[in-house]
Write a protein that holds these residues in place. Structure first.
Motif, PDB file in Angstrom:
ATOM      1  N   LEU A  67      30.963 -25.343   1.986  1.00 51.00           N
ATOM      2  CA  LEU A  67      30.361 -24.756   3.189  1.00 51.00           C
ATOM      3  C   LEU A  67      28.895 -24.390   2.965  1.00 51.00           C
ATOM      4  N   SER A  74      30.382 -26.019   8.533  1.00 48.85           N
ATOM      5  CA  SER A  74      30.580 -24.747   9.244  1.00 48.85           C
ATOM      6  C   SER A  74      30.673 -24.982  10.742  1.00 48.85           C
ATOM      7  N   ASP A  78      34.137 -23.952  12.431  1.00 45.18           N
ATOM      8  CA  ASP A  78      34.100 -22.827  13.375  1.00 45.18           C
ATOM      9  C   ASP A  78      34.335 -23.267  14.810  1.00 45.18           C
TER      10      ASP A  78
END
Length: 134
Positions: A67, A74, A78
């Protein structure tokens, strides 16, 4: 040695428990006290895995490294909105593949640990109720 999570259910609110019927409970409509229990069980699950499993710690470390190294992971992890196509290099595709493999391993270990905690809690309830196990 004190068991993990002992006394974690002390925050039950009697009035709220009296008003709740089991038919009214689903994953979208949890009573406040039940949310607290689930949060505590999740916390115990993660702590137990981090303390006792070197493999789990390794998975978390490698995931964090990926990450940090690849920003696009990310965005994908996310579930952020992707506004344009992503042209990924072979290295980035390999990193994405490795990331999803690690995430699958992590979630699998967490599900097994959660199941084992549930089994432990069932045995504790049986013991409290005086039900003998063979």
């Amino acid at each position: 040695m004190e068991q993990k999570g002992q006394g974690c259910y002390a925050f039950l609110v009697k009035e709220e428990v009296d008003r709740v019927r089991i038919d009214d409970i689903d994953i979208y409509n949890l009573p406040r006290w039940l949310e607290g229990i689930f949060e505590e069980v999740e916390r115990i699950c993660y702590e137990t895995l981090e303390e006792e499993s070197e493999f789990y710690k390794g998975v978390l470390e490698e995931t964090h490294e990926l990450l940090e190294k690849y920003d696009f992971l990310s965005t994908i992890a996310d579930n952020d909105e992707i506004r344009e196509s992503m042209n990924l290099s072979i290295t980035e595709v390999q990193a994405l593949s490795r990331f999803w493999l690690l995430e699958t391993d992590r979630m699998s270990m967490e599900m097994v640990q959660m199941y084992l905690l549930g089994c432990r809690h069932v045995l504790e309830v049986m013991e409290l109720l005086g039900i003998k196990r063979n």
